[in-house]
Design an enzyme around this catalytic site. Structure first.
Site, PDB file in Angstrom:
ATOM      1  N   GLY A  25      46.374  30.274  43.748  1.00 28.77           N
ATOM      2  CA  GLY A  25      46.405  31.714  44.024  1.00 28.77           C
ATOM      3  C   GLY A  25      47.136  31.999  45.330  1.00 28.77           C
ATOM      4  N   TYR A 165      30.332  38.352  38.055  1.00 29.79           N
ATOM      5  CA  TYR A 165      31.107  37.927  39.235  1.00 29.79           C
ATOM      6  C   TYR A 165      30.189  37.178  40.210  1.00 29.79           C
ATOM      7  CZ  TYR A 165      34.022  37.806  43.365  1.00 29.79           C
ATOM      8  OH  TYR A 165      34.738  37.359  44.450  1.00 29.79           O
TER       9      TYR A 165
HETATM   10  P1  NDP Z   1      44.069  38.662  45.093  1.00 32.36           P
HETATM   11  O1  NDP Z   1      43.949  39.420  43.817  1.00 32.36           O
HETATM   12  O2  NDP Z   1      44.917  39.233  46.167  1.00 32.36           O
HETATM   13  O3  NDP Z   1      44.540  37.167  44.820  1.00 32.36           O
HETATM   14  C1  NDP Z   1      44.069  36.421  43.715  1.00 32.36           C
HETATM   15  C2  NDP Z   1      44.959  35.198  43.541  1.00 32.36           C
HETATM   16  O4  NDP Z   1      44.428  34.412  42.472  1.00 32.36           O
HETATM   17  C3  NDP Z   1      46.387  35.579  43.164  1.00 32.36           C
HETATM   18  O5  NDP Z   1      47.282  34.773  43.893  1.00 32.36           O
HETATM   19  C4  NDP Z   1      46.454  35.260  41.681  1.00 32.36           C
HETATM   20  O6  NDP Z   1      47.759  34.805  41.358  1.00 32.36           O
HETATM   21  C5  NDP Z   1      45.451  34.110  41.548  1.00 32.36           C
HETATM   22  N1  NDP Z   1      44.908  34.015  40.197  1.00 32.36           N
HETATM   23  C6  NDP Z   1      44.102  34.920  39.575  1.00 32.36           C
HETATM   24  N2  NDP Z   1      43.856  34.525  38.321  1.00 32.36           N
HETATM   25  C7  NDP Z   1      44.521  33.353  38.136  1.00 32.36           C
HETATM   26  C8  NDP Z   1      44.668  32.470  37.035  1.00 32.36           C
HETATM   27  N3  NDP Z   1      44.089  32.706  35.851  1.00 32.36           N
HETATM   28  N4  NDP Z   1      45.435  31.362  37.193  1.00 32.36           N
HETATM   29  C9  NDP Z   1      46.040  31.124  38.372  1.00 32.36           C
HETATM   30  N5  NDP Z   1      45.944  31.916  39.449  1.00 32.36           N
HETATM   31  C10 NDP Z   1      45.192  33.029  39.323  1.00 32.36           C
HETATM   32  O7  NDP Z   1      42.552  38.495  45.626  1.00 32.36           O
HETATM   33  P2  NDP Z   1      41.934  37.748  46.903  1.00 32.36           P
HETATM   34  O8  NDP Z   1      42.971  37.134  47.739  1.00 32.36           O
HETATM   35  O9  NDP Z   1      40.992  38.683  47.526  1.00 32.36           O
HETATM   36  O10 NDP Z   1      41.075  36.632  46.150  1.00 32.36           O
HETATM   37  C11 NDP Z   1      41.165  35.252  46.434  1.00 32.36           C
HETATM   38  C12 NDP Z   1      39.795  34.635  46.293  1.00 32.36           C
HETATM   39  O11 NDP Z   1      38.919  35.198  47.273  1.00 32.36           O
HETATM   40  C13 NDP Z   1      39.118  34.862  44.944  1.00 32.36           C
HETATM   41  O12 NDP Z   1      38.498  33.660  44.551  1.00 32.36           O
HETATM   42  C14 NDP Z   1      38.079  35.934  45.242  1.00 32.36           C
HETATM   43  O13 NDP Z   1      36.991  35.877  44.369  1.00 32.36           O
HETATM   44  C15 NDP Z   1      37.700  35.538  46.656  1.00 32.36           C
HETATM   45  N6  NDP Z   1      37.047  36.578  47.446  1.00 32.36           N
HETATM   46  C16 NDP Z   1      37.667  37.790  47.652  1.00 32.36           C
HETATM   47  C17 NDP Z   1      37.032  38.766  48.400  1.00 32.36           C
HETATM   48  C18 NDP Z   1      37.610  40.114  48.594  1.00 32.36           C
HETATM   49  O14 NDP Z   1      36.866  41.052  48.971  1.00 32.36           O
HETATM   50  N7  NDP Z   1      38.917  40.305  48.386  1.00 32.36           N
HETATM   51  C19 NDP Z   1      35.719  38.499  49.040  1.00 32.36           C
HETATM   52  C20 NDP Z   1      35.186  37.206  48.765  1.00 32.36           C
HETATM   53  C21 NDP Z   1      35.837  36.282  48.013  1.00 32.36           C
HETATM   54  P3  NDP Z   1      48.581  35.241  40.031  1.00 32.36           P
HETATM   55  O15 NDP Z   1      48.207  36.664  39.728  1.00 32.36           O
HETATM   56  O16 NDP Z   1      50.002  35.033  40.427  1.00 32.36           O
HETATM   57  O17 NDP Z   1      48.120  34.284  38.996  1.00 32.36           O
HETATM   58  C1  8X3 Z   2      34.246  39.855  46.796  1.00 32.65           C
HETATM   59  C2  8X3 Z   2      33.329  40.653  47.651  1.00 32.65           C
HETATM   60  O1  8X3 Z   2      31.329  42.224  47.649  1.00 32.65           O
HETATM   61  O2  8X3 Z   2      33.152  42.753  46.118  1.00 32.65           O
HETATM   62  O3  8X3 Z   2      33.769  38.596  46.554  1.00 32.65           O
HETATM   63  O4  8X3 Z   2      31.686  40.927  45.659  1.00 32.65           O
HETATM   64  S1  8X3 Z   2      32.330  41.667  46.705  1.00 32.65           S
END
Ligand code: NDP
Ligand code: 8X3
Length: 265
Positions: A25, A165
């Site tokens: 990602g 989730y």
């Molecule tokens: P984004 O949507 O900005 O990034 C998600 C990334 O995951 C993208 O690069 C996407 O790439 C990749 N991805 C999603 N699905 C797939 C797939 N099936 N195969 C390969 N790659 C995939 O979100 P975030 O940066 O916020 O999220 C990153 C991580 O952080 C996640 O695990 C999320 O659950 C976690 N997180 C996020 C929080 C938030 O508030 N934003 C809080 C806590 C945790 P592409 O689309 O090119 O495949």
């Molecule tokens: C992403 C943060 O609070 O939307 O993991 O679940 S929350």
């Protein structure tokens, strides 16, 4: 004296050597910012994601510092082939950032969609397992390594409409804990970082492209940025060899729990 200094020299050497990381990602948000910071710190990074155009942009930006691999973490066989066929000078991976993942939908369980549930389990949980399964043998061969899993405060704090989730991130926590135990004798660190609210494409994906609804999530407060989380990840990665920051929780000041926010009018 020499015995005392050796770990310090070993750490300096380890950090300055051109080591190889893989970030899932890497095309957006936390993964993208982590890639940037790792490269600044001297790492070479295998960048992965499904969007070839984003990977191409990053390849243009970072040149030989990155190796793009386009795969969906749900396709276990395909990603395994990518990892098995890495060029020789890219297969000594000592750092895996298991970041790929998203929330899909925000619904009461009774209104939930099977497709959304399946996407979250298949990507956030099974995808993380498939990537780890493919990369771990390379670390074991090296005799060292570090796996950093991106969990969430949602993994240990339930909230309305978050059942699947939250469950998927709870699984990330438990997998991290058990893997740490299983690898305890192998010199491979396993860490988990659990961020609170981070402004990335996360909400845009959760609300299926509804930008207005996504923007509401961050209204009236300063959320974390992808870079804030990336800086914490870099701190975990750069800890001395004998130190494992095994669980790190990072939240915005304005967030006290998964359900408590201080929003300004
Ligand atoms: P984004 O949507 O900005 O990034 C998600 C990334 O995951 C993208 O690069 C996407 O790439 C990749 N991805 C999603 N699905 C797939 C797939 N099936 N195969 C390969 N790659 C995939 O979100 P975030 O940066 O916020 O999220 C990153 C991580 O952080 C996640 O695990 C999320 O659950 C976690 N997180 C996020 C929080 C938030 O508030 N934003 C809080 C806590 C945790 P592409 O689309 O090119 O495949
Ligand atoms: C992403 C943060 O609070 O939307 O993991 O679940 S929350």
């Amino acid at each position: 004296m020499a015995t005392f200094l050796f770990p310090i020299f070993a750490d300096i050497l380890r950090i300055s050597m051109n080591q190889t990381a893989i970030v899932t990602g890497a095309t957006s948000g936390i993964g993208l910012e982590t890639t940037r910071l790792l490269i600044n710190a001297g790492w070479r990074v295998i960048i992965t994601g499904r969007r070839q155009d984003k990977l191409d942009e990053l390849s243009l930006e970072f040149g030989e510092k990155v190796l793009p691999l386009c795969f969906d973490v749900r396709n276990r066989e395909n990603l395994r082939q990518h990892i098995e066929n890495l060029p020789n000078d890219w297969n000594e991976i000592s750092l895996l950032i298991n970041n790929a993942g998203n929330a899909h939908g925000l619904d009461l369980f009774q209104d939930g969609s099977w497709d959304d549930w399946e996407a979250m389990i298949d990507i956030n949980v099974k995808g993380l397992l498939a990537v780890t399964e493919a990369v771990l043998p390379l670390m074991r061969k090296l005799g060292r390594g570090h796996i950093v899993n991106i969990g969430s405060i949602a993994g240990d704090q339930s909230y309305p409409k978050g059942s699947v989730y939250c469950a998927s991130k709870s699984a990330v926590s438990m997998i991290s804990d058990c893997l740490r135990i299983d690898l305890n004798t192998e010199g491979i660190k396993v860490s988990e970082i659990r961020p609170g609210m981070v402004e990335t494409d996360f909400s845009l994906v959760r609300f299926k492209g509804d930008r207005e609804r996504a923007e509401q999530v961050y209204k009236g407060l300063v959320p974390l940025s992808g870079k804030d989380v990336a800086e914490a990840i870099l701190w975990m990665v750069q800890a001395p060899a004998h130190v494992n920051l095994s669980e790190v929780v990072i939240m915005p000041l304005a967030q006290a729990s998964a359900r408590d926010f201080h929003r300004q009018a």
